[in-house]
Design a protein around this motif. Structure first.
Motif, PDB file in Angstrom:
ATOM      1  N   UNK A 172      18.206   2.033  -0.773  1.00 55.26           N
ATOM      2  CA  UNK A 172      18.438   3.050   0.133  1.00 55.26           C
ATOM      3  C   UNK A 172      17.221   4.259   0.085  1.00 55.26           C
ATOM      4  N   UNK A 173      16.786   4.541   1.292  1.00 58.06           N
ATOM      5  CA  UNK A 173      15.812   5.563   1.406  1.00 58.06           C
ATOM      6  C   UNK A 173      16.217   6.955   1.562  1.00 58.06           C
ATOM      7  N   UNK A 174      15.715   7.927   0.834  1.00 56.94           N
ATOM      8  CA  UNK A 174      16.098   9.465   1.173  1.00 56.94           C
ATOM      9  C   UNK A 174      15.427   9.587   2.615  1.00 56.94           C
ATOM     10  N   UNK A 175      16.069  10.716   3.092  1.00 62.52           N
ATOM     11  CA  UNK A 175      15.827  11.179   4.789  1.00 62.52           C
ATOM     12  C   UNK A 175      14.516  11.204   4.754  1.00 62.52           C
ATOM     13  N   UNK A 176      13.673  11.921   4.030  1.00 65.56           N
ATOM     14  CA  UNK A 176      12.236  12.180   4.301  1.00 65.56           C
ATOM     15  C   UNK A 176      11.356  11.118   4.280  1.00 65.56           C
ATOM     16  N   UNK A 177      11.860  10.022   3.525  1.00 60.37           N
ATOM     17  CA  UNK A 177      11.080   8.807   3.497  1.00 60.37           C
ATOM     18  C   UNK A 177      11.615   8.094   4.652  1.00 60.37           C
ATOM     19  N   UNK A 178      12.565   7.735   4.918  1.00 62.04           N
ATOM     20  CA  UNK A 178      13.112   7.260   6.163  1.00 62.04           C
ATOM     21  C   UNK A 178      12.470   7.628   7.588  1.00 62.04           C
ATOM     22  N   UNK A 179      12.286   9.126   7.554  1.00 62.49           N
ATOM     23  CA  UNK A 179      11.934   9.659   8.853  1.00 62.49           C
ATOM     24  C   UNK A 179      10.375   9.171   8.812  1.00 62.49           C
ATOM     25  N   UNK A 180       9.957   9.320   7.747  1.00 65.09           N
ATOM     26  CA  UNK A 180       8.485   8.937   7.971  1.00 65.09           C
ATOM     27  C   UNK A 180       8.231   7.351   8.367  1.00 65.09           C
ATOM     28  N   UNK A 181       9.032   6.626   8.265  1.00 62.90           N
ATOM     29  CA  UNK A 181       9.033   5.222   8.620  1.00 62.90           C
ATOM     30  C   UNK A 181       9.276   5.080  10.108  1.00 62.90           C
ATOM     31  N   UNK A 182       9.999   6.083  10.680  1.00 57.13           N
ATOM     32  CA  UNK A 182      10.333   5.614  12.113  1.00 57.13           C
ATOM     33  C   UNK A 182       9.328   6.023  13.154  1.00 57.13           C
ATOM     34  N   UNK A 235       1.052  -1.019   0.204  1.00 52.38           N
ATOM     35  CA  UNK A 235       0.097  -0.004  -0.082  1.00 52.38           C
ATOM     36  C   UNK A 235       0.816   1.404   0.061  1.00 52.38           C
ATOM     37  N   UNK A 236       0.837   2.257  -1.086  1.00 52.67           N
ATOM     38  CA  UNK A 236       1.365   3.233  -0.701  1.00 52.67           C
ATOM     39  C   UNK A 236       1.091   4.282   0.259  1.00 52.67           C
ATOM     40  N   UNK A 237       2.150   4.638   1.013  1.00 51.41           N
ATOM     41  CA  UNK A 237       2.173   5.430   2.358  1.00 51.41           C
ATOM     42  C   UNK A 237       2.936   6.550   2.228  1.00 51.41           C
ATOM     43  N   UNK A 238       2.651   7.511   3.195  1.00 50.38           N
ATOM     44  CA  UNK A 238       3.412   8.759   3.480  1.00 50.38           C
ATOM     45  C   UNK A 238       3.632   9.582   2.206  1.00 50.38           C
ATOM     46  N   UNK A 239       2.392   9.974   1.836  1.00 50.42           N
ATOM     47  CA  UNK A 239       2.314  10.878   0.501  1.00 50.42           C
ATOM     48  C   UNK A 239       2.976  10.241  -0.571  1.00 50.42           C
ATOM     49  N   UNK A 240       2.629   8.806  -0.985  1.00 47.72           N
ATOM     50  CA  UNK A 240       3.252   8.154  -2.108  1.00 47.72           C
ATOM     51  C   UNK A 240       4.647   8.161  -2.121  1.00 47.72           C
ATOM     52  N   UNK A 241       5.645   8.209  -0.833  1.00 41.13           N
ATOM     53  CA  UNK A 241       6.804   8.103  -0.721  1.00 41.13           C
ATOM     54  C   UNK A 241       7.290   6.678  -0.898  1.00 41.13           C
TER      55      UNK A 241
END
Length: 177
Positions: A162-172, A73-79
């Protein structure tokens, strides 16, 4: 296993699953206490099929019994596509979660290969970790599960790249969107 896209009418079967404390052993505060919670989750999955052409499937065994759900499922504003799975306890350790995770990764790559595929889980959930790894995802982050009432909870983030910082932050954080 028979898979079909999640539908609005699936809320009753999903509520039995999500209201069962046994499937929340790694996150006891996650137990659903109202039907409205379940209906909102099912509609979240249904909207994914409508808006993004991919979301969670309802999963059934060969006899037609509902065993759980899972997929991407797409999450975090499609990130990112996020792989998720929840299976009734009596169907644990039979490969349903792993199959749903692998098919979710494959479907996400087919639907939009430019979007990373992730799985976020609690470190204490060893079975979920093995499932993410079996689906081909690699550990990309480990740290405190921000937003979780349990301050000792450790979040793991797995991804296919590898995830960019914004995407990684959304997953934490311990929330979906």
């Amino acid at each position: 296993m028979d898979l079909r896209p999640m539908e609005s009418g699936d809320w009753e079967e999903m509520h039995v699953l999500y209201a069962d404390p046994g499937v929340w052993e790694h996150q006891p505060t996650g137990v659903f206490t109202t039907v409205d919670q379940t209906k909102a989750l099912v509609e979240f999955f249904v909207s994914g099929w409508r808006d993004d052409a991919l979301s969670n499937w309802a999963a059934f065994d060969d006899g037609g019994a509902f065993v759980g759900h899972g997929g991407a499922r797409l999450l975090h504003d499609r990130a990112a596509w996020n792989i998720g799975y929840r299976i009734h306890r009596e169907h644990w350790h039979q490969g349903y979660g792993s199959t749903l995770a692998r098919r979710g990764v494959e479907a996400a790559h087919e639907t939009d290969p430019d979007v990373p595929v992730t799985a976020k889980l609690l470190e204490r959930n060893e079975a979920s970790r093995r499932t993410a790894e079996a689906a081909g995802l690699q550990l990309v982050w480990r740290g405190r599960d921000l937003g979780n009432a349990d301050e000792t909870a450790v979040r793991l983030v797995y991804a296919d790249r590898e995830l960019d910082e914004t995407t990684l932050r959304a997953h934490t954080h311990s929330f979906m969107r």
